[in-house]
Design a protein around this motif. Structure first.
Motif, mmCIF file in Angstrom:
data_model
loop_
_atom_site.group_PDB
_atom_site.id
_atom_site.type_symbol
_atom_site.label_atom_id
_atom_site.label_comp_id
_atom_site.label_asym_id
_atom_site.label_seq_id
_atom_site.Cartn_x
_atom_site.Cartn_y
_atom_site.Cartn_z
ATOM 1 N N ARG A 167 0.846 -1.183 0.000
ATOM 2 C CA ARG A 167 0.000 0.000 0.000
ATOM 3 C C ARG A 167 0.888 1.241 0.000
ATOM 4 N NH1 ARG A 167 -3.528 -1.562 4.016
ATOM 5 N NH2 ARG A 167 -2.389 -0.446 5.640
ATOM 6 N N THR A 168 0.474 2.267 -0.731
ATOM 7 C CA THR A 168 1.299 3.477 -0.842
ATOM 8 C C THR A 168 0.803 4.630 0.031
ATOM 9 O OG1 THR A 168 0.014 4.227 -2.755
ATOM 10 C CG2 THR A 168 1.970 2.893 -3.203
ATOM 11 N N ALA A 169 -0.281 4.401 0.779
ATOM 12 C CA ALA A 169 -0.809 5.445 1.661
ATOM 13 C C ALA A 169 -1.611 4.777 2.767
ATOM 14 C CB ALA A 169 -1.687 6.426 0.880
ATOM 15 N N PRO A 170 -1.690 5.406 3.938
ATOM 16 C CA PRO A 170 -2.370 4.790 5.074
ATOM 17 C C PRO A 170 -3.885 4.633 4.877
ATOM 18 C CG PRO A 170 -0.910 6.556 5.797
ATOM 19 C CD PRO A 170 -1.030 6.666 4.305
ATOM 20 N N VAL A 171 -4.444 3.800 5.742
ATOM 21 C CA VAL A 171 -5.891 3.686 5.906
ATOM 22 C C VAL A 171 -6.254 4.347 7.231
ATOM 23 C CG1 VAL A 171 -7.811 2.093 6.336
ATOM 24 C CG2 VAL A 171 -6.127 1.573 4.552
ATOM 25 N N VAL A 172 -7.311 5.127 7.242
ATOM 26 C CA VAL A 172 -7.811 5.761 8.462
ATOM 27 C C VAL A 172 -8.948 4.923 9.022
ATOM 28 C CG1 VAL A 172 -8.981 7.792 9.413
ATOM 29 C CG2 VAL A 172 -7.148 8.074 7.721
ATOM 30 N N VAL A 173 -8.887 4.632 10.312
ATOM 31 C CA VAL A 173 -9.946 3.902 11.001
ATOM 32 C C VAL A 173 -10.620 4.836 11.998
ATOM 33 C CG1 VAL A 173 -10.507 1.983 12.546
ATOM 34 C CG2 VAL A 173 -8.739 1.697 10.782
ATOM 35 N N LEU A 174 -11.921 4.971 11.888
ATOM 36 C CA LEU A 174 -12.710 5.691 12.885
ATOM 37 C C LEU A 174 -13.384 4.643 13.762
ATOM 38 C CD1 LEU A 174 -14.315 8.544 10.735
ATOM 39 C CD2 LEU A 174 -12.109 8.500 11.921
ATOM 40 N N ASP A 175 -12.947 4.555 14.998
ATOM 41 C CA ASP A 175 -13.401 3.511 15.919
ATOM 42 C C ASP A 175 -14.687 3.944 16.618
ATOM 43 O OD1 ASP A 175 -13.327 1.155 17.432
ATOM 44 O OD2 ASP A 175 -12.110 2.089 19.002
ATOM 45 N N GLU A 176 -15.793 3.376 16.165
ATOM 46 C CA GLU A 176 -17.122 3.654 16.733
ATOM 47 C C GLU A 176 -17.440 5.151 16.768
ATOM 48 O OE1 GLU A 176 -17.678 1.640 20.438
ATOM 49 O OE2 GLU A 176 -17.009 -0.294 19.650
ATOM 50 N N PRO A 177 -17.337 5.834 15.630
ATOM 51 C CA PRO A 177 -17.668 7.266 15.607
ATOM 52 C C PRO A 177 -19.157 7.491 15.827
ATOM 53 C CG PRO A 177 -17.412 6.441 13.381
ATOM 54 C CD PRO A 177 -17.016 5.313 14.287
ATOM 55 N N ARG A 178 -19.503 8.700 16.229
ATOM 56 C CA ARG A 178 -20.907 9.029 16.505
ATOM 57 C C ARG A 178 -21.405 10.195 15.656
ATOM 58 N NH1 ARG A 178 -20.634 4.788 18.397
ATOM 59 N NH2 ARG A 178 -21.049 4.065 20.527
ATOM 60 N N ALA A 181 -9.119 12.660 4.119
ATOM 61 C CA ALA A 181 -8.433 11.472 3.613
ATOM 62 C C ALA A 181 -8.273 11.537 2.099
ATOM 63 C CB ALA A 181 -9.196 10.220 4.023
ATOM 64 N N ALA A 182 -9.323 11.973 1.423
ATOM 65 C CA ALA A 182 -9.245 12.105 -0.032
ATOM 66 C C ALA A 182 -8.206 13.160 -0.421
ATOM 67 C CB ALA A 182 -10.612 12.473 -0.594
ATOM 68 N N GLY A 183 -8.191 14.261 0.299
ATOM 69 C CA GLY A 183 -7.245 15.329 -0.010
ATOM 70 C C GLY A 183 -5.796 14.913 0.161
ATOM 71 N N PHE A 184 -5.530 14.076 1.149
ATOM 72 C CA PHE A 184 -4.164 13.616 1.392
ATOM 73 C C PHE A 184 -3.807 12.377 0.582
ATOM 74 C CE2 PHE A 184 -4.381 16.253 5.267
ATOM 75 C CZ PHE A 184 -3.122 16.834 5.235
ATOM 76 N N GLY A 185 -4.764 11.826 -0.149
ATOM 77 C CA GLY A 185 -4.484 10.640 -0.939
ATOM 78 C C GLY A 185 -4.415 9.369 -0.131
ATOM 79 N N ALA A 186 -5.098 9.323 1.027
ATOM 80 C CA ALA A 186 -5.129 8.103 1.823
ATOM 81 C C ALA A 186 -5.795 6.973 1.035
ATOM 82 C CB ALA A 186 -5.885 8.340 3.135
ATOM 83 N N THR A 187 -5.424 5.740 1.362
ATOM 84 C CA THR A 187 -6.028 4.598 0.677
ATOM 85 C C THR A 187 -7.520 4.512 0.948
ATOM 86 O OG1 THR A 187 -3.975 3.340 0.682
ATOM 87 C CG2 THR A 187 -6.013 2.079 0.518
ATOM 88 N N GLY A 188 -7.936 4.840 2.170
ATOM 89 C CA GLY A 188 -9.356 4.773 2.462
ATOM 90 C C GLY A 188 -9.663 5.116 3.902
ATOM 91 N N VAL A 189 -10.957 5.092 4.213
ATOM 92 C CA VAL A 189 -11.471 5.329 5.562
ATOM 93 C C VAL A 189 -12.420 4.195 5.896
ATOM 94 C CG1 VAL A 189 -12.810 6.850 7.065
ATOM 95 C CG2 VAL A 189 -11.303 7.833 5.315
ATOM 96 N N VAL A 190 -12.205 3.547 7.036
ATOM 97 C CA VAL A 190 -13.144 2.535 7.498
ATOM 98 C C VAL A 190 -13.690 2.959 8.857
ATOM 99 C CG1 VAL A 190 -12.017 0.679 6.221
ATOM 100 C CG2 VAL A 190 -11.384 1.087 8.594
#
Length: 263
Positions: free
Chosen positions: A115-126, A138-147
């Motif tokens: 993978r060339t960029a991190p994945v962001v994890v939001l742990d139980e967001p509200r 995440a899109a602006g920084f070119g992250a691989t994705g958000v889960v």
């Protein structure tokens, strides 16, 4: 069918298509959401406006690259009909429906290595708005994705509104907490090591706790690294989107690559 493939249909056809697709599609609320969706390859079967000339003029001024697709895609209807279909109409008086990417395709993107960029994890967001702001970052920084873990749907209309259509520029999905994408897990925590002393790897999985409760105990225990952000004493926390933005900026500034350029 992409946004540029539709054309020639009547307003009646477009309104009928909207009513048939609304329950199963992603609402793109406003010019900027539609602009970003088109730029990043979303499938947009229908788009409506009460003032096509004004939307095309806005495109010509702000985003000329999408002017021609919009000329073909947009159908004009009266204000009352549009507001009946989209009660919370954006000030730009344009809305569209897009096809949500398949879960299988999203998960495949998130799991792919190297993978060339991190994945962001939001742990139980509200907070839906915060989730949208994170996806936009995440899109602006070119992250691989958000889960996301927990019950929040990252494709909820309010989240998509906050993301300004940039869900289509990165992979976005909800996953079980025990099925995070592969990669070294860095969890943001006030007791962690100062992020300024670290270089985050491109395949990092960056986990952020919920706005109220912080990281869940299970995810915190599984983290390979606990990381803290610099903060003035007696300040309790940063906003979730601010924390994500600071962390991605640190990654980007130490990776040696402009956002979105890949390896």
């Amino acid at each position: 069918m992409s946004g540029t493939e539709r054309g020639g249909g009547s307003t009646v056809d477009a309104v009928r298509a909207w009513r048939g697709l609304a329950e199963t599609s992603v609402l793109l609320d406003g010019f900027h959401a539609l602009k970003h969706a088109l730029r990043f390859g979303a499938r947009v079967p229908v788009a409506l406006t009460s003032d096509k000339a004004a939307v095309l003029a806005l495109a010509e001024d702000l985003a000329p690259d999408v002017t021609r697709p919009l000329e073909t895609l947009l159908a004009e209807t009266d204000e009352a009909t549009l507001r009946a279909l989209v009660p919370r109409l954006h000030p730009t008086s344009v809305a569209a429906l897009a096809v949500r990417p398949s879960r299988a395709a999203q998960l495949e993107t998130l799991a792919r290595l190297p993978r060339t960029a991190p994945v962001v994890v939001l742990d139980e967001p509200r907070n839906l708005g915060n989730a949208g702001a994170v996806i936009r970052l995440a899109a602006g920084f070119g992250a691989t994705g958000v889960v996301t873990t927990g019950t929040l749907d990252p494709w909820h209309p309010t989240v998509v509104r906050g993301g300004a259509g940039l869900h289509f520029a990165t992979a976005v999905e909800r996953v079980d907490a025990d099925r995070l994408p592969p990669g070294p897990l860095f969890a943001l925590d006030a007791e962690g090591e100062d992020i300024r002393a670290l270089k985050l790897p491109d395949d990092a999985v960056l986990a952020f706790g919920s706005e109220r409760s912080g990281l869940s105990e299970g995810l915190r225990a599984r983290a390979e690294h606990l990381v803290s952000l610099p903060m003035r004493p007696q300040v309790s926390s940063y906003n979730l989107a601010t924390s994500v933005g600071m962390t991605l900026f640190h990654w980007a500034s130490t990776s040696g690559r402009p956002p979105g350029t890949g390896a």
